[in-house]
Design an enzyme around this catalytic site. Structure first.
Site, short mmCIF file in Angstrom:
data_model
loop_
_atom_site.label_atom_id
_atom_site.label_comp_id
_atom_site.label_asym_id
_atom_site.label_seq_id
_atom_site.Cartn_x
_atom_site.Cartn_y
_atom_site.Cartn_z
N PHE A 1 0.83 -1.21 0.00
CA PHE A 1 0.00 0.00 0.00
C PHE A 1 0.86 1.26 0.00
CE2 PHE A 1 -2.63 3.00 2.76
CZ PHE A 1 -3.42 3.43 1.71
N VAL A 2 1.81 1.34 0.92
CA VAL A 2 2.68 2.51 0.99
C VAL A 2 3.67 2.53 -0.16
CG1 VAL A 2 4.45 3.68 2.36
CG2 VAL A 2 2.42 2.75 3.49
N ARG B 1 10.19 -9.57 -4.98
CA ARG B 1 10.40 -11.01 -4.91
C ARG B 1 9.95 -11.66 -6.21
NH1 ARG B 1 8.05 -12.42 0.98
NH2 ARG B 1 6.58 -10.82 0.34
N ALA C 1 9.68 -2.24 2.36
CA ALA C 1 9.33 -3.66 2.49
C ALA C 1 9.44 -4.08 3.94
CB ALA C 1 10.27 -4.50 1.63
N SER D 1 7.74 2.46 12.17
CA SER D 1 6.36 2.44 12.67
C SER D 1 6.27 3.16 13.99
CB SER D 1 5.89 0.99 12.85
OG SER D 1 4.67 0.93 13.56
N TYR E 1 6.19 -6.98 16.34
CA TYR E 1 6.38 -6.10 15.19
C TYR E 1 7.11 -4.83 15.61
CZ TYR E 1 5.19 -2.81 11.44
OH TYR E 1 5.24 -1.87 10.44
N LYS F 1 10.97 -3.49 14.52
CA LYS F 1 11.24 -2.19 13.90
C LYS F 1 12.24 -1.39 14.74
CE LYS F 1 8.66 -1.85 10.12
NZ LYS F 1 9.23 -1.51 8.79
N GLY G 1 -24.88 1.40 6.34
CA GLY G 1 -25.77 2.00 7.30
C GLY G 1 -25.93 1.21 8.59
N ILE G 2 -24.93 0.40 8.90
CA ILE G 2 -24.99 -0.42 10.12
C ILE G 2 -24.82 0.47 11.35
CG2 ILE G 2 -23.85 -2.27 11.41
CD1 ILE G 2 -22.98 -3.45 8.71
#
Length: 320
Positions: free
Chosen positions: A13-14, A35, A73, A118, A144, A148, A193-194
């Site tokens: 995404f980034v 990869r 990555a 992060s 995680y 980092k 609309g939940i």
């Protein structure tokens, strides 16, 4: 003379947003490391193809024309990780893979290494009236975030021992067109609309639009003051969960059906059903102070929250 940028993580995404920005600007020569199994997902960009991304990856011969590496990555944070040893799995990619790439880059004379880290290096949340800063003592709480942090520590040592400059950027939650996971689920709930029990949450959270994050990353390619610095990045406008949902509903042109249930009650129910982490993200605060980023780089987020949410909603409605 046109600089050459090597980008990792371009299928994410980034990374994908970084690649688009660099391509659209036509200011840099760009190549990507992918990869082998993902080689067909990126077209018309020079590629370095690797079998895996870890401490054994061989990068020799690929840096001849590269000036700057943007390393996005990573093995990303996942809910309900099935690894028997999650920390080892994160370290293999996020620590060993990162430092292996950086060492070989430094040996090859690469000028600058931009590492997308992060906010989890800082921790999981802030108290009322408090904001994380780039110079806080790290306090990661999950594998995680620990991975980092360890990568950052290794990169700083490498920068001290070699001529390669290192720039570390810690984003908060990133959103924008094509966002996945919880942010996408939120849009789906609102679009349908939940009714949601989040009408009385008075927390404060920093977010960052993908365009704002990418703008800072690109600014750090050449900015002399970015060398060997750590930056936090956000939109510069903190929101409660209730306000975020209301703004997102407006962007989707839907009513926000928010039921005002107290956050303490939601957190209690979440703890009972084993969703304490989710309740922390919905009800807890996590604020960052980007004054260092603003002052040192002269940088201001180019997109407002409302504009970024409108772009995110537009993409969602066109592709749902």
């Amino acid at each position: 003379m046109q600089q050459t940028i090597l980008l990792t993580g371009a299928t994410g995404f980034v990374g994908g947003a970084i690649l688009k920005r660099l391509h659209d600007e036509n200011k840099y020569s760009v190549m990507v490391a992918v990869r082998e199994r993902a080689r067909d997902t990126i077209k018309n960009v020079p590629q370095i193809r690797i079998e895996s991304f870890d401490g054994d990856t061989k990068w020799e011969g690929h840096f001849a024309t590269v000036d700057v590496i943007i390393h996005s990555a990573a093995r990303v944070h996942v809910m309900n990780d099935v690894e028997t040893d999650p920390l080892a799995a994160f370290r293999k990619v996020n620590v060993e893979g990162t430092l292996n790439l950086a060492r070989q880059a430094a040996n090859a004379g690469i000028r600058r290494f931009i590492f997308i880290s992060s906010i989890k290096v800082n921790g999981e949340g802030t108290e009322h009236g408090v904001a994380y800063t780039a110079d806080d003592i790290p306090a990661p709480r999950d594998p995680y975030g620990i991975s980092k942090m360890e990568a950052e520590q290794g990169l700083r040592k490498l920068a001290a021992d070699t001529a390669m400059e290192v720039v570390i950027i810690r984003p908060v939650l990133v959103y924008g067109p094509g966002v996945k996971a919880n942010f996408l689920n939120m849009m789906r709930w609102l679009d349908k609309g939940i009714p949601l029990p989040f009408g009385a949450i008075h927390n404060s959270r920093s977010l960052v639009a993908i365009d704002n994050l990418v703008d800072l990353i690109v600014s750090c390619i050449d900015h002399p003051a970015a060398a060997n610095q750590t930056f936090l990045v956000s939109d510069g406008e903190d929101l409660s969960t209730t306000v975020l949902l209301s703004k997102m509903a407006k962007a989707l042109n839907k009513p926000a059906r928010l039921i005002p249930i107290p956050s303490w009650m939601l957190q209690g129910v979440a703890a009972l059903v084993g969703k304490k982490g989710l309740s922390q993200r919905l009800c807890g605060s996590l604020r960052v102070d980007i004054s260092k980023t603003r002052s040192l780089l002269g940088w201001t987020p180019p997109r407002s929250v409302d504009e970024a949410l409108a772009n995110t909603a537009k993409h969602f409605l066109e592709n749902k």
